[in-house]
Design a protein around this motif. Structure first.
Motif, PDB file in Angstrom:
ATOM      1  N   GLU A 186     -56.776   1.148   8.654  1.00  0.00           N
ATOM      2  CA  GLU A 186     -56.450   0.334   9.823  1.00  0.00           C
ATOM      3  C   GLU A 186     -55.108  -0.382   9.652  1.00  0.00           C
ATOM      4  O   GLU A 186     -54.351  -0.513  10.618  1.00  0.00           O
ATOM      5  CB  GLU A 186     -57.568  -0.666  10.128  1.00  0.00           C
ATOM      6  CG  GLU A 186     -58.868  -0.023  10.555  1.00  0.00           C
ATOM      7  CD  GLU A 186     -58.754   0.863  11.786  1.00  0.00           C
ATOM      8  OE1 GLU A 186     -57.824   0.689  12.596  1.00  0.00           O
ATOM      9  OE2 GLU A 186     -59.608   1.753  11.941  1.00  0.00           O
ATOM     10  N   VAL A 236     -63.871  -8.291   8.512  1.00  0.00           N
ATOM     11  CA  VAL A 236     -65.207  -8.860   8.704  1.00  0.00           C
ATOM     12  C   VAL A 236     -66.244  -8.066   7.912  1.00  0.00           C
ATOM     13  O   VAL A 236     -67.085  -8.636   7.214  1.00  0.00           O
ATOM     14  CB  VAL A 236     -65.565  -8.916  10.211  1.00  0.00           C
ATOM     15  CG1 VAL A 236     -67.035  -9.207  10.428  1.00  0.00           C
ATOM     16  CG2 VAL A 236     -64.696  -9.957  10.907  1.00  0.00           C
ATOM     17  N   LYS A 237     -66.156  -6.736   8.003  1.00  0.00           N
ATOM     18  CA  LYS A 237     -67.099  -5.895   7.244  1.00  0.00           C
ATOM     19  C   LYS A 237     -66.922  -6.091   5.742  1.00  0.00           C
ATOM     20  O   LYS A 237     -67.905  -6.198   5.005  1.00  0.00           O
ATOM     21  CB  LYS A 237     -66.920  -4.416   7.599  1.00  0.00           C
ATOM     22  CG  LYS A 237     -67.455  -4.051   8.951  1.00  0.00           C
ATOM     23  CD  LYS A 237     -67.514  -2.577   9.264  1.00  0.00           C
ATOM     24  CE  LYS A 237     -66.520  -1.663   8.636  1.00  0.00           C
ATOM     25  NZ  LYS A 237     -66.529  -0.299   9.171  1.00  0.00           N
ATOM     26  N   ALA A 238     -65.678  -6.127   5.280  1.00  0.00           N
ATOM     27  CA  ALA A 238     -65.409  -6.239   3.847  1.00  0.00           C
ATOM     28  C   ALA A 238     -65.879  -7.570   3.269  1.00  0.00           C
ATOM     29  O   ALA A 238     -66.200  -7.654   2.083  1.00  0.00           O
ATOM     30  CB  ALA A 238     -63.918  -6.053   3.570  1.00  0.00           C
ATOM     31  N   THR A 239     -65.927  -8.603   4.105  1.00  0.00           N
ATOM     32  CA  THR A 239     -66.337  -9.923   3.620  1.00  0.00           C
ATOM     33  C   THR A 239     -67.764 -10.283   4.013  1.00  0.00           C
ATOM     34  O   THR A 239     -68.210 -11.397   3.729  1.00  0.00           O
ATOM     35  CB  THR A 239     -65.397 -11.022   4.166  1.00  0.00           C
ATOM     36  OG1 THR A 239     -65.486 -11.052   5.593  1.00  0.00           O
ATOM     37  CG2 THR A 239     -63.962 -10.803   3.725  1.00  0.00           C
ATOM     38  N   GLY A 240     -68.465  -9.353   4.651  1.00  0.00           N
ATOM     39  CA  GLY A 240     -69.825  -9.665   5.097  1.00  0.00           C
ATOM     40  C   GLY A 240     -69.835 -10.882   5.994  1.00  0.00           C
ATOM     41  O   GLY A 240     -70.607 -11.809   5.770  1.00  0.00           O
ATOM     42  N   TYR A 241     -68.937 -10.864   6.994  1.00  0.00           N
ATOM     43  CA  TYR A 241     -68.790 -11.995   7.920  1.00  0.00           C
ATOM     44  C   TYR A 241     -68.472 -13.292   7.178  1.00  0.00           C
ATOM     45  O   TYR A 241     -68.979 -14.364   7.503  1.00  0.00           O
ATOM     46  CB  TYR A 241     -70.033 -12.154   8.793  1.00  0.00           C
ATOM     47  CG  TYR A 241     -70.170 -11.064   9.817  1.00  0.00           C
ATOM     48  CD1 TYR A 241     -69.669 -11.230  11.100  1.00  0.00           C
ATOM     49  CD2 TYR A 241     -70.762  -9.855   9.497  1.00  0.00           C
ATOM     50  CE1 TYR A 241     -69.762 -10.220  12.044  1.00  0.00           C
ATOM     51  CE2 TYR A 241     -70.868  -8.834  10.430  1.00  0.00           C
ATOM     52  CZ  TYR A 241     -70.367  -9.030  11.697  1.00  0.00           C
ATOM     53  OH  TYR A 241     -70.463  -8.027  12.628  1.00  0.00           O
ATOM     54  N   LYS A 261     -61.911  -6.051  12.261  1.00  0.00           N
ATOM     55  CA  LYS A 261     -63.294  -5.590  12.067  1.00  0.00           C
ATOM     56  C   LYS A 261     -63.505  -5.173  10.619  1.00  0.00           C
ATOM     57  O   LYS A 261     -64.562  -5.437  10.036  1.00  0.00           O
ATOM     58  CB  LYS A 261     -63.619  -4.425  12.999  1.00  0.00           C
ATOM     59  CG  LYS A 261     -63.943  -4.855  14.403  1.00  0.00           C
ATOM     60  CD  LYS A 261     -64.684  -3.772  15.162  1.00  0.00           C
ATOM     61  CE  LYS A 261     -63.721  -2.892  15.896  1.00  0.00           C
ATOM     62  NZ  LYS A 261     -64.362  -1.866  16.719  1.00  0.00           N
ATOM     63  N   GLU A 262     -62.506  -4.527  10.034  1.00  0.00           N
ATOM     64  CA  GLU A 262     -62.610  -4.115   8.632  1.00  0.00           C
ATOM     65  C   GLU A 262     -62.656  -5.325   7.696  1.00  0.00           C
ATOM     66  O   GLU A 262     -63.372  -5.312   6.703  1.00  0.00           O
ATOM     67  CB  GLU A 262     -61.456  -3.185   8.250  1.00  0.00           C
ATOM     68  CG  GLU A 262     -61.546  -1.827   8.873  1.00  0.00           C
ATOM     69  CD  GLU A 262     -62.801  -1.060   8.465  1.00  0.00           C
ATOM     70  OE1 GLU A 262     -63.217  -1.136   7.279  1.00  0.00           O
ATOM     71  OE2 GLU A 262     -63.377  -0.377   9.333  1.00  0.00           O
ATOM     72  N   GLY A 292     -61.320   1.696   4.626  1.00  0.00           N
ATOM     73  CA  GLY A 292     -61.192   1.418   6.049  1.00  0.00           C
ATOM     74  C   GLY A 292     -60.094   0.408   6.334  1.00  0.00           C
ATOM     75  O   GLY A 292     -59.353   0.536   7.311  1.00  0.00           O
ATOM     76  N   GLU A 352     -59.076  -3.681  15.286  1.00  0.00           N
ATOM     77  CA  GLU A 352     -59.760  -2.760  14.365  1.00  0.00           C
ATOM     78  C   GLU A 352     -59.582  -3.216  12.915  1.00  0.00           C
ATOM     79  O   GLU A 352     -60.518  -3.156  12.108  1.00  0.00           O
ATOM     80  CB  GLU A 352     -59.225  -1.338  14.539  1.00  0.00           C
ATOM     81  CG  GLU A 352     -59.531  -0.712  15.885  1.00  0.00           C
ATOM     82  CD  GLU A 352     -61.012  -0.427  16.085  1.00  0.00           C
ATOM     83  OE1 GLU A 352     -61.690  -0.068  15.101  1.00  0.00           O
ATOM     84  OE2 GLU A 352     -61.489  -0.582  17.219  1.00  0.00           O
ATOM     85  N   THR A 410     -60.763  -2.170   1.164  1.00  0.00           N
ATOM     86  CA  THR A 410     -61.617  -0.995   1.337  1.00  0.00           C
ATOM     87  C   THR A 410     -60.765   0.147   1.899  1.00  0.00           C
ATOM     88  O   THR A 410     -59.678  -0.085   2.436  1.00  0.00           O
ATOM     89  CB  THR A 410     -62.753  -1.288   2.332  1.00  0.00           C
ATOM     90  OG1 THR A 410     -62.169  -1.551   3.617  1.00  0.00           O
ATOM     91  CG2 THR A 410     -63.601  -2.478   1.897  1.00  0.00           C
TER      92      THR A 410
END
Length: 106
Positions: free
Chosen positions: A61, A42-47, A39-40, A57, A36, A55
């Motif tokens: 986590e 990945v989201k925070a860096t735009g893949y 995933k945060e 999130g 988890e 963030t």
């Protein structure tokens, strides 16, 4: 702010009977929480297309990872402080001997 050394014991007492009580289950919980957290990231860096920024999130986590890690240490009967201290010593030794922190052989 909770003392991480006591967090596992405190949570165990507070939620007695409502948490997994074996090392395997808690280790699986930890793996799930690390997933988890990733995933945060990945989201925070735009893949990976932009620099990482913390963030809400990510903070949530990371807190989940720390709490589950404390619960794992509690059920296993190990001290997080001792484990972290041993790892810090190992890293210092590797750096002094090889000029690097990791255990790479190349």
């Amino acid at each position: 702010m909770p003392d991480l050394e006591m967090l596992g014991a405190d949570l165990q007492r507070e939620f007695e009977g409502h948490l997994a009580e074996d090392v395997q289950a808690r280790a699986l919980m930890l793996a799930s929480e690390v997933g988890e957290l990733m995933k945060e990231v990945v989201k925070a860096t735009g893949y990976g297309t932009r620099p990482f920024e913390v963030t809400p999130g990510f903070r949530d986590e990371l807190g989940d990872v720390m709490a589950v890690l404390a619960l794992l240490a509690e059920v296993a009967g190990v001290s997080l402080s001792e484990c972290a201290g041993q790892t810090a010593d190992k890293m210092r030794s590797r750096f002094a001997e090889h000029g690097r922190v990791g255990s790479e052989t190349t």
